[in-house]
Write a protein that holds these residues in place. Structure first.
Motif, PDB file in Angstrom:
ATOM      1  N   MET A 257       0.850  -1.123  -0.072  1.00 23.00           N
ATOM      2  CA  MET A 257       0.054   0.033   0.112  1.00 23.00           C
ATOM      3  C   MET A 257       0.835   1.210   0.046  1.00 23.00           C
ATOM      4  O   MET A 257       1.697   1.387   0.674  1.00 23.00           O
ATOM      5  N   ARG A 258       0.345   2.200  -0.756  1.00 23.51           N
ATOM      6  CA  ARG A 258       1.615   3.398  -1.086  1.00 23.51           C
ATOM      7  C   ARG A 258       0.746   4.483  -0.240  1.00 23.51           C
ATOM      8  O   ARG A 258      -0.307   4.790  -0.292  1.00 23.51           O
ATOM      9  N   ARG A 259       1.477   5.248   0.313  1.00 16.26           N
ATOM     10  CA  ARG A 259       1.153   6.448   1.204  1.00 16.26           C
ATOM     11  C   ARG A 259       1.815   7.699   0.588  1.00 16.26           C
ATOM     12  O   ARG A 259       2.947   7.644   0.414  1.00 16.26           O
ATOM     13  N   GLU A 260       0.953   8.694   0.484  1.00 16.43           N
ATOM     14  CA  GLU A 260       1.478   9.839   0.000  1.00 16.43           C
ATOM     15  C   GLU A 260       0.882  10.828   0.614  1.00 16.43           C
ATOM     16  O   GLU A 260      -0.336  10.869   1.003  1.00 16.43           O
ATOM     17  N   GLU A 261       1.663  11.879   1.349  1.00 16.63           N
ATOM     18  CA  GLU A 261       1.291  13.154   2.272  1.00 16.63           C
ATOM     19  C   GLU A 261       0.974  14.153   0.987  1.00 16.63           C
ATOM     20  O   GLU A 261       1.986  14.493   0.470  1.00 16.63           O
ATOM     21  N   ILE A 262      -0.266  14.506   1.137  1.00 14.07           N
ATOM     22  CA  ILE A 262      -0.669  15.725   0.312  1.00 14.07           C
ATOM     23  C   ILE A 262      -1.065  16.968   1.239  1.00 14.07           C
ATOM     24  O   ILE A 262      -1.894  16.904   2.137  1.00 14.07           O
ATOM     25  N   ILE A 263      -0.176  17.949   1.401  1.00  6.04           N
ATOM     26  CA  ILE A 263      -0.031  19.161   2.091  1.00  6.04           C
ATOM     27  C   ILE A 263      -1.104  20.314   1.254  1.00  6.04           C
ATOM     28  O   ILE A 263      -0.651  20.702   0.400  1.00  6.04           O
ATOM     29  N   PRO A 264      -2.279  20.686   2.054  1.00  4.00           N
ATOM     30  CA  PRO A 264      -2.953  21.763   1.230  1.00  4.00           C
ATOM     31  C   PRO A 264      -2.386  23.019   1.165  1.00  4.00           C
ATOM     32  O   PRO A 264      -1.162  23.492   2.037  1.00  4.00           O
ATOM     33  N   SER A 265      -2.455  23.929   0.550  1.00 13.53           N
ATOM     34  CA  SER A 265      -2.009  25.166   0.136  1.00 13.53           C
ATOM     35  C   SER A 265      -2.659  25.996   1.001  1.00 13.53           C
ATOM     36  O   SER A 265      -3.874  26.351   1.023  1.00 13.53           O
ATOM     37  N   ALA A 266      -1.702  26.619   2.026  1.00 10.69           N
ATOM     38  CA  ALA A 266      -2.113  27.314   3.084  1.00 10.69           C
ATOM     39  C   ALA A 266      -2.840  28.525   2.796  1.00 10.69           C
ATOM     40  O   ALA A 266      -3.979  29.081   3.348  1.00 10.69           O
ATOM     41  N   ALA A 267      -2.249  29.207   1.766  1.00 11.62           N
ATOM     42  CA  ALA A 267      -3.005  30.643   1.356  1.00 11.62           C
ATOM     43  C   ALA A 267      -4.252  30.353   0.693  1.00 11.62           C
ATOM     44  O   ALA A 267      -5.304  31.128   1.035  1.00 11.62           O
ATOM     45  N   ARG A 268      -4.535  29.259  -0.286  1.00  8.53           N
ATOM     46  CA  ARG A 268      -5.859  29.101  -0.899  1.00  8.53           C
ATOM     47  C   ARG A 268      -6.754  28.529   0.012  1.00  8.53           C
ATOM     48  O   ARG A 268      -7.888  28.905   0.172  1.00  8.53           O
ATOM     49  N   LEU A 269      -6.494  27.682   1.249  1.00  6.03           N
ATOM     50  CA  LEU A 269      -7.277  27.507   2.119  1.00  6.03           C
ATOM     51  C   LEU A 269      -7.731  28.517   3.021  1.00  6.03           C
ATOM     52  O   LEU A 269      -8.902  28.609   3.228  1.00  6.03           O
ATOM     53  N   THR A 270      -6.708  29.499   3.464  1.00  5.57           N
ATOM     54  CA  THR A 270      -7.108  30.667   4.299  1.00  5.57           C
ATOM     55  C   THR A 270      -8.225  31.546   3.557  1.00  5.57           C
ATOM     56  O   THR A 270      -9.008  32.060   3.685  1.00  5.57           O
TER      57      THR A 270
ATOM     58  N   GLU B 111      -2.427  27.140  18.858  1.00  8.18           N
ATOM     59  CA  GLU B 111      -3.280  25.940  18.571  1.00  8.18           C
ATOM     60  C   GLU B 111      -4.498  26.367  18.111  1.00  8.18           C
ATOM     61  O   GLU B 111      -4.964  25.522  17.231  1.00  8.18           O
ATOM     62  N   ALA B 112      -5.397  27.261  18.642  1.00  8.54           N
ATOM     63  CA  ALA B 112      -6.637  27.467  18.502  1.00  8.54           C
ATOM     64  C   ALA B 112      -6.942  27.987  16.931  1.00  8.54           C
ATOM     65  O   ALA B 112      -8.036  27.687  16.229  1.00  8.54           O
ATOM     66  N   MET B 113      -5.915  28.469  16.404  1.00  9.67           N
ATOM     67  CA  MET B 113      -5.632  29.022  15.033  1.00  9.67           C
ATOM     68  C   MET B 113      -5.199  28.189  13.944  1.00  9.67           C
ATOM     69  O   MET B 113      -5.114  28.218  12.814  1.00  9.67           O
ATOM     70  N   ARG B 114      -4.659  26.944  14.633  1.00  6.92           N
ATOM     71  CA  ARG B 114      -4.291  25.902  13.546  1.00  6.92           C
ATOM     72  C   ARG B 114      -5.470  25.124  13.139  1.00  6.92           C
ATOM     73  O   ARG B 114      -6.262  24.683  13.696  1.00  6.92           O
ATOM     74  N   LEU B 115      -5.240  25.024  11.723  1.00  8.68           N
ATOM     75  CA  LEU B 115      -6.482  24.034  11.207  1.00  8.68           C
ATOM     76  C   LEU B 115      -6.424  22.738  11.332  1.00  8.68           C
ATOM     77  O   LEU B 115      -4.916  22.375  11.411  1.00  8.68           O
ATOM     78  N   GLY B 116      -7.410  22.356  11.823  1.00  7.22           N
ATOM     79  CA  GLY B 116      -7.183  20.751  12.063  1.00  7.22           C
ATOM     80  C   GLY B 116      -6.900  20.464  13.389  1.00  7.22           C
ATOM     81  O   GLY B 116      -6.392  19.409  13.665  1.00  7.22           O
TER      82      GLY B 116
END
Length: 108
Positions: free
Chosen positions: A1-14, A72-77
């Motif tokens: 099983m292959r795992r890949e970490e996909i990190i969202p774009s902080a600017a687009r998410l914000t 921590e409160a401002m951290r997404l997720g």
């Protein structure tokens, strides 16, 4: 099983969170809800109207937050346990309430 970490774009998410459609009054209400959850007996709201230099201040006598807890409160997720009487449930109120009002006017 292959795992890949996909990190969202902080600017687009914000930007996406900022544009959820929060009205100013709803953003203020969410911040006041946080004051109530923190055990505040008094909440003070000051509005200063001065065109682009306008601001609002919300202060309370609740339990407060440390610098680390604000981060921590401002951290997404972030993971948080909610009590039975807590008004929030999804961990987005402070972030979306704050970010929804953060669009700077265009420079001329």
């Amino acid at each position: 099983m292959r795992r890949e970490e996909i990190i969202p774009s902080a600017a687009r998410l914000t930007n996406s969170l900022r544009d959820l459609g929060y009205e100013f009054s709803n953003a203020v209400a969410d911040l006041i809800d946080n004051s109530v959850t923190a055990g505040a007996g008094k909440v003070g709201i000051t509005f200063h109207f001065d065109g682009p230099e306008s601001w609002i201040r919300i202060v309370d006598d609740g339990s407060g937050m440390t610098g680390a807890s604000v981060s921590e409160a401002m951290r997404l997720g972030t993971a948080q346990d909610y009590g039975e009487g807590d008004l929030g449930k999804f961990g987005l109120g402070l972030k979306t309430a704050s970010l929804s009002q953060c669009r700077a006017p265009a420079k001329s």
